[in-house]
Design a protein around this motif. Structure first.
Motif, PDB file in Angstrom:
ATOM      1  N   CYS A  47     -10.738   4.475  -0.091  1.00  0.00           N
ATOM      2  CA  CYS A  47      -9.297   4.449   0.147  1.00  0.00           C
ATOM      3  C   CYS A  47      -8.963   3.355   1.156  1.00  0.00           C
ATOM      4  CB  CYS A  47      -8.857   5.810   0.669  1.00  0.00           C
ATOM      5  SG  CYS A  47      -7.124   5.846   1.115  1.00  0.00           S
TER       6      CYS A  47
ATOM      7  N   SER B  94      -6.287   3.198   2.833  1.00  0.00           N
ATOM      8  CA  SER B  94      -5.523   3.749   3.949  1.00  0.00           C
ATOM      9  C   SER B  94      -6.419   4.464   4.946  1.00  0.00           C
ATOM     10  CB  SER B  94      -4.470   4.740   3.453  1.00  0.00           C
ATOM     11  OG  SER B  94      -3.380   4.050   2.926  1.00  0.00           O
ATOM     12  N   CYS B  95      -7.233   5.416   4.451  1.00  0.00           N
ATOM     13  CA  CYS B  95      -8.003   6.261   5.379  1.00  0.00           C
ATOM     14  C   CYS B  95      -9.500   6.003   5.332  1.00  0.00           C
ATOM     15  CB  CYS B  95      -7.693   7.740   5.114  1.00  0.00           C
ATOM     16  SG  CYS B  95      -8.382   8.337   3.558  1.00  0.00           S
TER      17      CYS B  95
ATOM     18  N   CYS C 266      -6.759   7.178  -1.973  1.00  0.00           N
ATOM     19  CA  CYS C 266      -7.220   8.501  -2.353  1.00  0.00           C
ATOM     20  C   CYS C 266      -5.999   9.373  -2.693  1.00  0.00           C
ATOM     21  CB  CYS C 266      -8.048   9.141  -1.244  1.00  0.00           C
ATOM     22  SG  CYS C 266      -7.085   9.672   0.176  1.00  0.00           S
TER      23      CYS C 266
ATOM     24  N   CYS D  72      -3.586   9.998   0.222  1.00  0.00           N
ATOM     25  CA  CYS D  72      -2.805   8.880   0.748  1.00  0.00           C
ATOM     26  C   CYS D  72      -1.874   8.271  -0.308  1.00  0.00           C
ATOM     27  CB  CYS D  72      -3.728   7.783   1.275  1.00  0.00           C
ATOM     28  SG  CYS D  72      -4.754   8.326   2.636  1.00  0.00           S
TER      29      CYS D  72
HETATM   30 ZN   LIG Z   1      -6.899   8.061   1.819  1.00  0.00          ZN
END
Ligand SMILES: [Zn+2]
Length: 109
Positions: A84, A86-87, A105, A108
Motif C-alpha cells: 500500500c 499510503s500505509c 490496501c 486506505c
Molecule cells: Zn493501506
C-alpha cells in the motif's frame, strides 16, 4: 500466475481494446467528414457527435488504465508492488487479483 504475468496480460488486452476503439473513432471521424454533418441542424450529425464523445471518453479511460498497468509493472520491477502506498501494508492477493493495478490496501482505498 505471477503479478507480472497478470499485469502483462491485462496490459495486452487493454492495448487491443484501445487500438480497436481508436480505429472506430477514426472511422467515425471520416464518416462525419464525408457527410459534412452539421451537429446543430442535422439529427444524424448530433448522433455522430454523441457517439464520438462516447468513444473519446472510452479511449481516455483505456489510456488511463494502460498508464496504471505500466506503472504497476514498474513497481513489480522495483520490488514495491503489492504494498500500500499510503500505509505500507501488504495489499493482499485477493484484492490484487481483482484490481491488479491498485496502489492502496482495502483500508486506505
Ligand atoms: Zn493501506
Amino acid at each position: 500466475m505471477t503479478a507480472s504475468q497478470r499485469l502483462t496480460d491485462e496490459l495486452q488486452s487493454t492495448q487491443r481494446a484501445l487500438a480497436a476503439l481508436q480505429a472506430d473513432y477514426r472511422a467515425l471521424v471520416e464518416a462525419s467528414a464525408d457527410t459534412n454533418a452539421d451537429d446543430e441542424h442535422d439529427p444524424e450529425g448530433a448522433t455522430i457527435g454523441f457517439e464520438r464523445a462516447q468513444l473519446a471518453g472510452a479511449i481516455e479511460r483505456l489510456k488511463t488504465r494502460r498508464l496504471e498497468l505500466i506503472s504497476a509493472l514498474d513497481r513489480v520491477a522495483a520490488g514495491s508492488y503489492g504494498r500500500c502506498q499510503s500505509c505500507g501494508s501488504p495489499i493482499g492477493d485477493e484484492r490484487l487479483a481483482a484490481r491488479p493495478s491498485t496502489t492502496r490496501c482495502v483500508h486506505c482505498a
